[in-house]
Scaffold this motif. Sequence first.
Motif, PDB file in Angstrom:
ATOM      1  N   THR A 438       0.835  -1.195   0.000  1.00 47.34           N
ATOM      2  CA  THR A 438       0.000   0.000   0.000  1.00 47.34           C
ATOM      3  C   THR A 438       0.874   1.250   0.000  1.00 47.34           C
ATOM      4  N   PRO A 439       0.702   2.136  -0.974  1.00 44.46           N
ATOM      5  CA  PRO A 439       1.531   3.342  -1.031  1.00 44.46           C
ATOM      6  C   PRO A 439       1.386   4.182   0.236  1.00 44.46           C
ATOM      7  N   GLN A 440       2.478   4.795   0.660  1.00 47.22           N
ATOM      8  CA  GLN A 440       2.483   5.630   1.857  1.00 47.22           C
ATOM      9  C   GLN A 440       3.050   7.004   1.560  1.00 47.22           C
ATOM     10  N   ILE A 441       2.450   8.018   2.169  1.00 48.08           N
ATOM     11  CA  ILE A 441       2.948   9.378   2.036  1.00 48.08           C
ATOM     12  C   ILE A 441       3.369   9.946   3.380  1.00 48.08           C
ATOM     13  N   VAL A 442       2.949   9.305   4.491  1.00 49.19           N
ATOM     14  CA  VAL A 442       3.278   9.772   5.839  1.00 49.19           C
ATOM     15  C   VAL A 442       4.235   8.785   6.497  1.00 49.19           C
ATOM     16  N   ALA A 443       5.414   9.294   6.878  1.00 47.01           N
ATOM     17  CA  ALA A 443       6.407   8.451   7.544  1.00 47.01           C
ATOM     18  C   ALA A 443       6.105   8.288   9.023  1.00 47.01           C
ATOM     19  N   GLY A 444       5.430   9.265   9.612  1.00 47.11           N
ATOM     20  CA  GLY A 444       5.097   9.190  11.032  1.00 47.11           C
ATOM     21  C   GLY A 444       4.697  10.554  11.559  1.00 47.11           C
ATOM     22  N   THR A 445       4.450  10.605  12.829  1.00 49.38           N
ATOM     23  CA  THR A 445       4.103  11.869  13.490  1.00 49.38           C
ATOM     24  C   THR A 445       5.173  12.199  14.525  1.00 49.38           C
ATOM     25  N   VAL A 446       5.272  13.485  14.860  1.00 48.00           N
ATOM     26  CA  VAL A 446       6.297  13.962  15.797  1.00 48.00           C
ATOM     27  C   VAL A 446       5.604  14.530  17.036  1.00 48.00           C
ATOM     28  N   ASP A 447       5.984  14.024  18.208  1.00 41.93           N
ATOM     29  CA  ASP A 447       5.326  14.481  19.437  1.00 41.93           C
ATOM     30  C   ASP A 447       5.943  15.798  19.935  1.00 41.93           C
ATOM     31  N   GLN A 448       5.458  16.260  21.117  1.00 41.02           N
ATOM     32  CA  GLN A 448       5.895  17.543  21.665  1.00 41.02           C
ATOM     33  C   GLN A 448       7.381  17.568  22.016  1.00 41.02           C
ATOM     34  N   HIS A 449       7.984  16.400  22.131  1.00 37.26           N
ATOM     35  CA  HIS A 449       9.407  16.323  22.466  1.00 37.26           C
ATOM     36  C   HIS A 449      10.265  16.038  21.231  1.00 37.26           C
ATOM     37  N   ASP A 450       9.649  16.262  20.055  1.00 35.67           N
ATOM     38  CA  ASP A 450      10.347  16.095  18.780  1.00 35.67           C
ATOM     39  C   ASP A 450      10.771  14.649  18.538  1.00 35.67           C
ATOM     40  N   ARG A 451      10.016  13.706  19.086  1.00 33.19           N
ATOM     41  CA  ARG A 451      10.290  12.294  18.863  1.00 33.19           C
ATOM     42  C   ARG A 451       9.371  11.763  17.783  1.00 33.19           C
ATOM     43  N   LEU A 452       9.946  11.036  16.848  1.00 32.48           N
ATOM     44  CA  LEU A 452       9.175  10.484  15.739  1.00 32.48           C
ATOM     45  C   LEU A 452       8.458   9.209  16.149  1.00 32.48           C
ATOM     46  N   VAL A 453       7.172   9.172  15.880  1.00 33.74           N
ATOM     47  CA  VAL A 453       6.384   7.962  16.076  1.00 33.74           C
ATOM     48  C   VAL A 453       6.109   7.399  14.677  1.00 33.74           C
ATOM     49  N   PRO A 454       6.845   6.370  14.250  1.00 35.64           N
ATOM     50  CA  PRO A 454       6.730   5.883  12.873  1.00 35.64           C
ATOM     51  C   PRO A 454       5.328   5.378  12.546  1.00 35.64           C
ATOM     52  N   ALA A 455       4.927   5.581  11.301  1.00 32.00           N
ATOM     53  CA  ALA A 455       3.657   5.048  10.830  1.00 32.00           C
ATOM     54  C   ALA A 455       3.803   3.544  10.620  1.00 32.00           C
ATOM     55  N   SER A 456       2.704   2.843  10.670  1.00 26.07           N
ATOM     56  CA  SER A 456       2.734   1.399  10.432  1.00 26.07           C
ATOM     57  C   SER A 456       3.109   1.132   8.984  1.00 26.07           C
ATOM     58  N   PRO A 457       3.858   0.073   8.713  1.00 23.99           N
ATOM     59  CA  PRO A 457       4.238  -0.244   7.326  1.00 23.99           C
ATOM     60  C   PRO A 457       2.999  -0.491   6.467  1.00 23.99           C
ATOM     61  N   GLY A 458       3.137  -0.245   5.174  1.00 22.25           N
ATOM     62  CA  GLY A 458       2.039  -0.477   4.255  1.00 22.25           C
ATOM     63  C   GLY A 458       1.684  -1.960   4.176  1.00 22.25           C
ATOM     64  N   LYS A 459       0.419  -2.242   3.942  1.00 26.38           N
ATOM     65  CA  LYS A 459      -0.053  -3.616   3.829  1.00 26.38           C
ATOM     66  C   LYS A 459       0.578  -4.305   2.618  1.00 26.38           C
TER      67      LYS A 459
END
Length: 584
Positions: A438-459
Amino acid sequence: MAPLRLGNPARRINFALMGMAVVLSLYAGRLVQLQGLDSKVFQAKAASNRVRPEPLPARRGSITDVNGHELAVTVEARNIVADPSKVPAEQREQVAALLAPYLGVPKEDIAAKLALARIRYTLLARDVPIGVAKAVLELKIGGKKIPGLSAVPQYQRLYPGDDLAGGVVGFVGDEGGGLTGIEQTYDKLLGGKDGRQTIEMGAAGQRIPMTRSTRVEPIAGRGVRLTIDRDVQWAAQQAIARQVKESGARSGSVIVMDVRTGQVLAMANAPEVNLNKWESLPPADLGNRSVSEIFEPGSTNKVITAAAALEAGAVRPETVFEVKDKYQCADRLLSDAHPHGPEHLTFTGIIAESSNVGTLMAAERVGDQALYNMLRNFGFGAKTGGGFYGEEAGLLPRRETWSGSQRCTIAFGQGVSVTALQMASVYQTIANGGVRITPQIVAGTVDQHDRLVPASPGKRTRVISRRTAGDISRMLEAAVNADGSTGSLAAIKGYRVAGKTGTAMRYDENCRGYCGYTATFVGFTPADAPRLVALAVVQAPEKGHFGGEIAAPVFKEVMTFALKTRKIPPTGTTAPSVRLSTDG
């Protein structure tokens, strides 16, 4: 003459006292009402006049590329507001003329707002830089600062790259909410939660010290990190914009994907959205064409027919067909792009030379249902599942509705419609050994402490066997490198490239039929160990129209840049020898 009789003084005094008693009783009753019965009501009203609620806007999270470079960022700014009732009538024109160059607002507009003397609050300009706002508040008329002028703290959304990944990123409206793209899809996460405070103000608008106040702190929005590579995105936008201009085309798109992850490294459109000037653009240019514009894929679709035939065991790459230049299908006589006598082409040769007739002959061995199932398995007629804003599902007619000729035209890419992303996903599947991600455009989100929370891999979904994917890859390599191939302009020195051209008539609602062409090239490299897949599509070019001459050079330019940027070396191997024809 009768004597004059004077009135009774005692009676007059009594009447006067009675009148005074009535008046005093009225005052007393009113005092009882105000201080007793209605005291709480008037206290609340007085408090409401003194207490002013103020929103505390939350800082919106940033949108960055895969390496953390900012594509959308929030900075502090000010809204300049005025109390027209405090601006003397004789000074309004002078104040307007003084403010106009600082605020970038026409003098007439400011004067019209200041003329509304009955109102106490009017917005003169929003998103004014802090330095400019400070200078505005220091302006003087007649030796005194402009009365009734103030600056309200605000946040401003900026896009450092202007149109860089504009269709993907999207933009926010005047109220700060996302309207398109990632800004809209992740609006709640990016926007955070506004706070609020209440303070007590005097009649002159000054804050009353030592009075009660309440404050609820805002919660800042989180950041969104995209899979987009800023440098590859820039190169893709430059290449497609140049080709659209040079070919006189209506529009175009380029997509670059990571074969192994399905992550989109570039998604470029021409025209692209300038996010800092979106309000001046026509609505048609505000979206993301790569996922919203549908078109008939033409010959790039032949790989799906090839996959259906190979999976069914109906053909092998070396299977030979006697191919003429015309083919009767129901009520239509279909033909190849160029007239030719009977040729004995292998199935590899049919794909490499993009023969419509040869493709139809192979499709006959498969049957309509198997072809329809393969189209569905590759993702036709459905959104990709990657959560792209404004994505269309394309058009795949139900097999039961196929007409006699439609069963043939669909085999070589007419009568179905796709998006650029859907077509890129097809070739990602082939390059990845038959496994669709499944194509992905979002690698993850960044919290208030600038830590990356990776997105789940594409199906991951297996669509065709590894053997079939390998067979098609070698056919596509021949389509770029072999003599007579249609994709020779996509070849990259030192790299093994596999790909396919596409040239299809373009349906246009303006002419209510087919007028103009869609030129496409899509491929991947290195062909024997695929890392990147890229697609270039050009809509309605006027100077030429074949995918091999219009879209293939864009593919080559973008892919060459992406290979260098991603530091992907050649494999050093040589493409295997394949046989295209048994003639001669």
